[in-house]
Design an enzyme around this catalytic site. Structure first.
Site, PDB file in Angstrom:
ATOM      1  N   PHE A 194      -0.448  -6.488  -7.563  1.00 57.72           N
ATOM      2  CA  PHE A 194      -1.726  -6.255  -6.899  1.00 57.72           C
ATOM      3  C   PHE A 194      -2.412  -7.539  -6.484  1.00 57.72           C
ATOM      4  O   PHE A 194      -3.221  -7.534  -5.549  1.00 57.72           O
ATOM      5  CB  PHE A 194      -2.669  -5.481  -7.838  1.00 57.72           C
ATOM      6  CG  PHE A 194      -3.219  -6.309  -8.959  1.00 57.72           C
ATOM      7  CD1 PHE A 194      -4.375  -7.067  -8.804  1.00 57.72           C
ATOM      8  CD2 PHE A 194      -2.576  -6.360 -10.189  1.00 57.72           C
ATOM      9  CE1 PHE A 194      -4.865  -7.855  -9.846  1.00 57.72           C
ATOM     10  CE2 PHE A 194      -3.063  -7.136 -11.234  1.00 57.72           C
ATOM     11  CZ  PHE A 194      -4.210  -7.883 -11.058  1.00 57.72           C
ATOM     12  N   LYS A 245       8.151  -1.643  -2.624  1.00 57.98           N
ATOM     13  CA  LYS A 245       7.302  -0.817  -3.488  1.00 57.98           C
ATOM     14  C   LYS A 245       6.126  -1.695  -3.898  1.00 57.98           C
ATOM     15  O   LYS A 245       6.191  -2.436  -4.868  1.00 57.98           O
ATOM     16  CB  LYS A 245       8.087  -0.345  -4.721  1.00 57.98           C
ATOM     17  CG  LYS A 245       7.569   0.978  -5.336  1.00 57.98           C
ATOM     18  CD  LYS A 245       6.141   0.935  -5.839  1.00 57.98           C
ATOM     19  CE  LYS A 245       5.984   0.134  -7.109  1.00 57.98           C
ATOM     20  NZ  LYS A 245       4.527   0.162  -7.598  1.00 57.98           N
ATOM     21  N   GLU A 293       0.314  -0.019  -6.532  1.00 59.24           N
ATOM     22  CA  GLU A 293      -0.476   1.164  -6.188  1.00 59.24           C
ATOM     23  C   GLU A 293      -1.969   0.874  -6.193  1.00 59.24           C
ATOM     24  O   GLU A 293      -2.768   1.707  -5.754  1.00 59.24           O
ATOM     25  CB  GLU A 293      -0.143   2.326  -7.123  1.00 59.24           C
ATOM     26  CG  GLU A 293      -0.324   2.073  -8.589  1.00 59.24           C
ATOM     27  CD  GLU A 293       0.924   1.541  -9.272  1.00 59.24           C
ATOM     28  OE1 GLU A 293       1.173   1.941 -10.432  1.00 59.24           O
ATOM     29  OE2 GLU A 293       1.636   0.713  -8.661  1.00 59.24           O
ATOM     30  N   ARG A 294      -2.369  -0.321  -6.676  1.00 62.05           N
ATOM     31  CA  ARG A 294      -3.795  -0.664  -6.695  1.00 62.05           C
ATOM     32  C   ARG A 294      -4.276  -1.230  -5.363  1.00 62.05           C
ATOM     33  O   ARG A 294      -5.469  -1.203  -5.070  1.00 62.05           O
ATOM     34  CB  ARG A 294      -4.060  -1.676  -7.806  1.00 62.05           C
ATOM     35  CG  ARG A 294      -3.704  -1.172  -9.193  1.00 62.05           C
ATOM     36  CD  ARG A 294      -3.765  -2.285 -10.205  1.00 62.05           C
ATOM     37  NE  ARG A 294      -3.165  -1.903 -11.480  1.00 62.05           N
ATOM     38  CZ  ARG A 294      -2.897  -2.742 -12.467  1.00 62.05           C
ATOM     39  NH1 ARG A 294      -3.173  -4.032 -12.315  1.00 62.05           N
ATOM     40  NH2 ARG A 294      -2.358  -2.327 -13.592  1.00 62.05           N
ATOM     41  N   SER A 327       4.013  -8.739 -14.716  1.00 64.13           N
ATOM     42  CA  SER A 327       3.908  -9.193 -16.095  1.00 64.13           C
ATOM     43  C   SER A 327       5.290  -9.415 -16.693  1.00 64.13           C
ATOM     44  O   SER A 327       6.284  -8.824 -16.251  1.00 64.13           O
ATOM     45  CB  SER A 327       3.146  -8.164 -16.926  1.00 64.13           C
ATOM     46  OG  SER A 327       3.912  -6.980 -17.088  1.00 64.13           O
ATOM     47  N   CYS A 338      -1.057 -15.931 -11.050  1.00 65.17           N
ATOM     48  CA  CYS A 338      -0.052 -16.389 -12.004  1.00 65.17           C
ATOM     49  C   CYS A 338       0.001 -17.909 -12.071  1.00 65.17           C
ATOM     50  O   CYS A 338       0.577 -18.470 -12.998  1.00 65.17           O
ATOM     51  CB  CYS A 338       1.327 -15.826 -11.658  1.00 65.17           C
ATOM     52  SG  CYS A 338       2.016 -16.467 -10.124  1.00 65.17           S
ATOM     53  N   GLU A 396      -1.714 -14.206 -21.904  1.00 64.65           N
ATOM     54  CA  GLU A 396      -2.212 -14.347 -20.536  1.00 64.65           C
ATOM     55  C   GLU A 396      -3.432 -13.447 -20.375  1.00 64.65           C
ATOM     56  O   GLU A 396      -3.330 -12.226 -20.495  1.00 64.65           O
ATOM     57  CB  GLU A 396      -1.133 -13.969 -19.521  1.00 64.65           C
ATOM     58  CG  GLU A 396      -1.568 -14.155 -18.083  1.00 64.65           C
ATOM     59  CD  GLU A 396      -0.473 -13.823 -17.083  1.00 64.65           C
ATOM     60  OE1 GLU A 396      -0.415 -14.477 -16.024  1.00 64.65           O
ATOM     61  OE2 GLU A 396       0.325 -12.908 -17.361  1.00 64.65           O
TER      62      GLU A 396
END
Length: 499
Positions: A149, A173, A176-177, A226, A281, A384
């Site tokens: 996202f 893909k 979805e956010r 993640s 990140c 994190e």
């Protein structure tokens, strides 16, 4: 309410699974769209169509494929404002930050214009009597990308551009956010001349991810997210015989030496630690000043800078420093870790726990936080946080500071601020981290180098973008060719030794 489907065979189609996810406006907390979640059957059908389209696309002259990339660069520049507004509306980042997201993806598409050169093989003439040897780089077929996202434009473009330039079909893909920008990018690729079916965008959740991992047609998968999910995708994908590259979490240290320009270092830490609400990140989340005097002076500079940060929605103007985090669950996790830091004894010298924005009380805003006297056994150091939280871990020496970065399980990026070239060279040579900044707080390489971390920040042998991307999305085929000359009375059928 808007309903977002999928991009299949060059057009938007409605989902058929009957399952939907909410897409939020992070600034208000309101649901602004419903996203269709694909079933395994939908993913498999889209992949089968992509495989059919790939045959002709893979046989297309690399220079013609590069022209699609060239046209795409123009379209991304043309629609920059429109893309940035859509990105900010779903992600929450400021408009300047959204444009930076798009720009760093655009630069990889620019690099992909050089595909004809990057796809050249090697050639050896006269390897033996009448024998030539050469290699070809050929597409792997159908590749897939599972993207996060926090960079809804940049990372899909990092994945799609090289894969398509190499002649593959691609299944994206996205998160979805934040699904709207990836759908817009697919439409732009069509406008740029990409044939229908070569790029499919399948929106979904874990069901779609598992369908990608298990689909026999998909040959390669790229993932960013993640570390636990990266490990899962890498293990399951490689077990199914796929080529997989996964990029996971990070805990990026910035070492500040006594000879550093502390004003420059403080400015860098604020930008790198709090930009995009810390949802990067490559964000610096740990500052490691060397020596008590350095630490005291650095913290004294950081506090007023952090207290002046402007937090708000992207609609409040370009002087907003950062916006909300992406979901209520993300906010809750950040706040939980902040409370853990206080409970474990760290000094919360800038406390943003009571932050509230008038008119946006239901939004997912998190105030800026600064911890001092953090130790390496605390959760806020080990985990994190992915939020606007900076931890100061004081060090007595350079060697102890270096050891912190080297001992941490993550190895995505790190930086050192110093005026001493010997220290900088030693740090760059010794630290076991993938991307290094010397007086640069966020050392994200440009498009013609490769991006990738070490340790639990990366799984797989090849990095993102740059030359590694063209290696990942192609297979090498080597040909040994013999064209005998001067033979008039029949050929020889034994394997002739090299002379």
């Amino acid at each position: 309410m808007q309903e977002i489907g999928h991009w299949i065979n060059g057009k938007i189609v409605a989902g058929t699974s009957g399952r939907f996810a909410d897409v939020f406006n992070p600034a208000t907390g309101e649901v602004q769209a419903k996203l269709a979640l694909a079933s395994k059957a939908e993913l498999d059908a889209a992949t089968a169509e992509a495989a059919l389209a790939q045959v002709k696309w893979g046989a297309t002259n690399p220079q013609r494929r590069a022209r699609v990339m060239m046209a795409m660069v123009g379209l991304l520049n043309r629609d920059m404002d429109k893309l940035a507004e859509a990105l900010s509306r779903e992600h929450g980042k400021t408009i300047p930050d959204a444009k930076g997201d798009i720009q760093r993806g655009l630069e990889v598409i620019e690099f992909c214009i050089g595909a004809p050169h990057l796809l050249k093989g090697e050639f050896t003439d006269s390897a033996g009597p009448g024998i030539d040897m050469y290699s070809m780089r050929q597409p792997i077929g159908v590749a897939a990308g599972i993207t996060p996202f926090n960079f809804p434009a940049m990372i899909p473009l990092w994945k799609m551009g090289p894969a398509l330039a190499c002649g593959n079909a691609f299944i994206l893909k996205p998160s979805e956010r934040a699904p709207s920008v990836p759908m817009m990018l697919a439409a732009l690729f069509k406008e740029a001349g990409l044939p229908d079916g070569v790029l499919q965008v399948i929106n979904g959740d874990k069901d779609a991810v598992d369908a990608i991992l298990d689909n026999e047609t998909i040959s390669g998968i790229g993932f960013v997210g993640s570390t636990p999910i990266a490990q899962y995708i890498y293990a399951r994908g490689t077990a199914n015989g796929k080529r997989v590259q996964c990029f996971g979490g990070a805990k990026n240290h910035m070492i500040i030496m006594p000879d550093a320009d502390l004003d420059q270092a403080a400015d860098a830490l604020v930008g790198a630690g709090y930009g995009a609400a810390g949802e990067r990140c490559m964000a610096i989340s740990v500052a490691v000043p060397v020596g008590k005097a350095t630490a005291d002076a650095l913290v004294a500079r950081l506090i007023p800078r952090i207290e002046k940060l402007k937090v708000g929605p992207y609609t409040a103007g370009n002087d907003v420093d950062y916006g909300p985090v992406v979901t209520a669950a993300a906010k809750a996790n950040i706040m939980k870790l902040i409370e853990t830091g206080v409970a474990q004894g760290a000094d919360l010298v800038v406390d943003g726990r009571d932050f509230s924005l008038q008119g946006y009380e239901e939004g997912f805003f998190v105030g800026p936080h600064l911890f001092d006297n953090v130790t390496t056994d605390m959760d806020i150091y080990r985990k994190e946080i992915f939020g606007p939280v900076l931890s100061v871990v004081r060090s007595d020496s350079y060697e102890a500071a270096l050891k912190m970065a080297m001992d941490h399980e993550y190895g995505n990026g790190t930086a050192i601020f110093t005026r001493d070239g010997d220290t900088a060279r030693d740090f760059a040579a010794r630290v076991n981290v993938g991307m290094i900044g010397i007086n640069v707080p966020i050392p994200v390489p440009l498009a013609y180098h490769t991006f990738g971390g070490w340790k639990k920040s990366s799984f797989g042998d090849l990095n993102q973008h740059g030359p590694d991307a063209f290696r990942f999305y192609t297979r090498t085929k080597t040909i040994t060719s013999r064209w005998p000359s001067g033979i008039k009375e029949g050929g020889e059928f034994n394997f002739k030794q090299m002379e």
